[in-house]
Write an enzyme that holds these catalytic residues in place. Structure first.
Site, PDB file in Angstrom:
ATOM      1  N   GLY A 152      26.543  56.410  52.770  1.00  0.00           N
ATOM      2  CA  GLY A 152      26.634  57.595  51.921  1.00  0.00           C
ATOM      3  C   GLY A 152      27.459  58.703  52.565  1.00  0.00           C
ATOM      4  O   GLY A 152      28.271  59.357  51.902  1.00  0.00           O
ATOM      5  N   ARG A 191      23.713  49.844  64.581  1.00  0.00           N
ATOM      6  CA  ARG A 191      23.428  51.283  64.660  1.00  0.00           C
ATOM      7  C   ARG A 191      22.693  51.645  65.954  1.00  0.00           C
ATOM      8  O   ARG A 191      22.877  52.746  66.476  1.00  0.00           O
ATOM      9  CB  ARG A 191      22.612  51.736  63.452  1.00  0.00           C
ATOM     10  CG  ARG A 191      23.481  51.941  62.225  1.00  0.00           C
ATOM     11  CD  ARG A 191      22.669  52.347  61.038  1.00  0.00           C
ATOM     12  NE  ARG A 191      23.518  52.800  59.940  1.00  0.00           N
ATOM     13  CZ  ARG A 191      23.089  52.979  58.703  1.00  0.00           C
ATOM     14  NH1 ARG A 191      21.830  52.746  58.404  1.00  0.00           N
ATOM     15  NH2 ARG A 191      23.913  53.404  57.767  1.00  0.00           N
ATOM     16  N   LYS A 247      22.110  50.958  45.906  1.00  0.00           N
ATOM     17  CA  LYS A 247      21.728  52.374  45.742  1.00  0.00           C
ATOM     18  C   LYS A 247      22.531  52.972  44.593  1.00  0.00           C
ATOM     19  O   LYS A 247      23.465  53.756  44.797  1.00  0.00           O
ATOM     20  CB  LYS A 247      21.981  53.136  47.035  1.00  0.00           C
ATOM     21  CG  LYS A 247      20.977  52.821  48.128  1.00  0.00           C
ATOM     22  CD  LYS A 247      21.284  53.611  49.378  1.00  0.00           C
ATOM     23  CE  LYS A 247      21.336  52.748  50.604  1.00  0.00           C
ATOM     24  NZ  LYS A 247      22.268  53.186  51.618  1.00  0.00           N
ATOM     25  N   GLY A 268      24.904  50.498  56.111  1.00  0.00           N
ATOM     26  CA  GLY A 268      23.977  49.620  56.829  1.00  0.00           C
ATOM     27  C   GLY A 268      24.120  48.157  56.439  1.00  0.00           C
ATOM     28  O   GLY A 268      24.335  47.284  57.289  1.00  0.00           O
TER      29      GLY A 268
HETATM   30  P1  ADP Z   1      24.899  49.805  52.149  1.00  0.00           P
HETATM   31  O1  ADP Z   1      23.656  49.756  53.001  1.00  0.00           O
HETATM   32  O2  ADP Z   1      26.007  49.021  52.761  1.00  0.00           O
HETATM   33  O3  ADP Z   1      25.303  51.218  51.809  1.00  0.00           O
HETATM   34  P2  ADP Z   1      23.300  49.332  49.772  1.00  0.00           P
HETATM   35  O4  ADP Z   1      22.095  49.616  50.558  1.00  0.00           O
HETATM   36  O5  ADP Z   1      23.654  50.261  48.666  1.00  0.00           O
HETATM   37  O6  ADP Z   1      24.565  49.096  50.753  1.00  0.00           O
HETATM   38  O7  ADP Z   1      23.193  47.909  49.059  1.00  0.00           O
HETATM   39  C1  ADP Z   1      23.000  46.716  49.768  1.00  0.00           C
HETATM   40  C2  ADP Z   1      22.111  45.777  49.021  1.00  0.00           C
HETATM   41  O8  ADP Z   1      22.587  45.573  47.696  1.00  0.00           O
HETATM   42  C3  ADP Z   1      22.057  44.398  49.642  1.00  0.00           C
HETATM   43  O9  ADP Z   1      20.757  44.217  50.191  1.00  0.00           O
HETATM   44  C4  ADP Z   1      22.342  43.446  48.489  1.00  0.00           C
HETATM   45  O10 ADP Z   1      21.472  42.333  48.450  1.00  0.00           O
HETATM   46  C5  ADP Z   1      22.120  44.310  47.285  1.00  0.00           C
HETATM   47  N1  ADP Z   1      22.845  43.846  46.102  1.00  0.00           N
HETATM   48  C6  ADP Z   1      24.166  43.604  45.982  1.00  0.00           C
HETATM   49  N2  ADP Z   1      24.460  43.145  44.754  1.00  0.00           N
HETATM   50  C7  ADP Z   1      23.287  43.113  44.061  1.00  0.00           C
HETATM   51  C8  ADP Z   1      22.935  42.710  42.734  1.00  0.00           C
HETATM   52  N3  ADP Z   1      23.844  42.283  41.882  1.00  0.00           N
HETATM   53  N4  ADP Z   1      21.630  42.797  42.387  1.00  0.00           N
HETATM   54  C9  ADP Z   1      20.701  43.246  43.255  1.00  0.00           C
HETATM   55  N5  ADP Z   1      20.972  43.636  44.522  1.00  0.00           N
HETATM   56  C10 ADP Z   1      22.255  43.563  44.920  1.00  0.00           C
HETATM   57 MG    MG Z   2      21.608  49.700  52.566  1.00  0.00          MG
END
Ligand code: ADP
Ligand code: MG
Length: 400
Positions: free
Chosen positions: A377, A41, A200, A354
């Site tokens: 998002g 980013r 999230k 991210g």
């Molecule tokens: P992004 O940033 O790509 O939009 P998010 O921030 O929503 O994605 O989620 C990413 C996080 O979700 C990662 O740090 C990962 O470790 C966590 N994650 C994925 N699967 C699980 C799970 N089953 N339990 C807890 N955390 C999880």
């Molecule tokens: Mg994230």
């Protein structure tokens, strides 16, 4: 896009001698030691800053949020200091960090780039407080919205400031992102597979309601999957989930089913007693998760089944969110398997977010995707068919 573009202002020489304020998205993942874990980013934000300097700006101030700080209560992990340092390396010039900047009063030398400390520390940021936005709008002459990653939020630095700014325009990254994603939204290739996963849960689950009207297959993972498992009456132990959203999860499944689509649920998962890098990982059948366990990844049989769908998909695959705790190697296999499938998918592949970008970098597949968005998002909301607040305000300002 109906907005005034920064590139057009530059071409007209309208930036020369002007103070430029850029709202970028520098919200990068940090290591436990507090250094930048993935600088995608930051690199994506460099072109707008370079263009401003080349266009003869009197000085450039860049701000962003980082993490989820409490307004008015700075903590050591909230500072953009490591981001400013990395930005300085990328620009090849020192980048000063300015704290407490809302009231102005800081210096800005010609040709200088400063980073204004984490804008989510400002009281009123989240609620788009007009007083805060008006103060920010006094800091510069030209305001550039280049934060695609937060273009779906109407906050003081992503929306309000652009209402009051003397000149409000869209930065090059925002323009590029919106145009790339609009192509898929306007004419989605079929079948359209969406992978929505990560942690999230509440924000993403609400998006799924509309997405369920558009995609053919919805693959969920992470905390979102756990909520769907709860909705399906499966035991999830102490996994991350949002019990309040079980009804929404059921509605999403019903919507897809009514359209002949599907939300495939896993036959197996990887569980651990604790959320730790060295916690023992056990593959379990979906009905056998016990009360003291947490699901930290999808299982190998499910990953293989979904990978097969993706590898045969001639339409498009859109991906946001790792399906497991990919930061810990023992729980990274599901995400890695899907990432490799996306890399070889014959259809159009679009990914964003991210942590999703961090996973893409970890597995080294960036070159094999068709488009990588810096937004998670924002990217999902565009897919949902929403007009992002950033686009709405910039379009309005282009008229007035
Ligand atoms: P992004 O940033 O790509 O939009 P998010 O921030 O929503 O994605 O989620 C990413 C996080 O979700 C990662 O740090 C990962 O470790 C966590 N994650 C994925 N699967 C699980 C799970 N089953 N339990 C807890 N955390 C999880
Ligand atoms: Mg994230």
């Amino acid at each position: 896009m109906q907005a005034i573009k920064f590139a057009d202002l530059l071409a007209q020489g309208a930036v020369r001698g002007k103070r430029v304020f850029i709202r970028a998205d520098l919200n990068v993942p940090l290591t436990p030691e507090g250094t930048v874990a993935d600088d995608t980013r930051i690199r994506a934000s460099v072109p707008a800053i370079r263009l401003a300097l080349e266009g003869g700006a009197a000085g450039v101030m860049v701000t962003s949020h980082l993490g989820r700080p409490k307004e008015g209560q700075p903590q050591p992990q909230d500072t953009l200091a490591p981001v400013a340092a990395r930005l300085g390396e990328l620009l090849g010039q020192p980048v000063r960090l300015v704290p407490n900047w809302v009231e102005g009063g800081f210096t800005l030398a010609p040709g200088e780039v400063v980073v204004l400390e984490n804008c989510r520390l400002n009281v009123g940021e989240k609620k788009n407080d007009p007083t805060l936005a008006q103060k920010m709008a006094k800091l510069a002459d030209v305001f550039v919205h280049d934060a695609f990653g937060t273009a779906h939020r109407a906050e003081a630095s992503t929306y309000g400031v652009f209402e009051y700014a003397p000149v409000a325009c869209a930065g090059p990254l925002l323009v590029q992102e919106v145009e790339a994603i609009e192509k898929v939204v306007a004419h989605p290739p079929r079948p359209l597979i969406a992978i929505v996963a990560g942690s999230k849960v509440s924000t993403k689950l609400t998006i799924l309601k509309n997405l369920a009207e558009k995609v053919d297959t919805l693959i969920v993972g992470g905390g979102i999957l756990n909520t769907f498992l709860l909705a399906a009456g499966k035991p999830i132990g102490k996994s991350l989930a949002e019990p309040d959203l079980v009804e929404e999860a059921k509605a999403v499944r019903a919507t897809l089913a009514a359209r002949g689509g599907d939300v495939p649920l896993p036959e197996d998962v990887v569980v651990a007693p604790e959320f730790k890098p060295d916690a023992p990982a056990t593959i379990k059948s979906i009905d056998e998760v016990s009360a003291d366990e947490m699901i930290l990844d999808v299982g190998p049989a499910f990953a293989e089944r979904i990978a097969g769908l993706i590898e045969r998909c001639q339409g498009a695959v859109v991906w946001n969110g790792p399906v497991g705790v990919f930061e810990f190697d023992a729980f990274a296999k599901g995400t890695e398997r899907l990432a490799r499938a996306i890399a070889t998918c014959p259809g159009f592949t679009l990914a964003g977010g991210g942590d999703t970008i961090a996973a893409i970098e970890k597995f080294g597949i960036a070159d094999q995707l068709d488009y990588i968005s810096t937004g998670g998002g924002a990217f999902l909301e565009m897919l949902e068919g929403k007009v992002l607040p950033a686009i709405e305000i910039l379009a309005r300002r282009a008229q007035s």
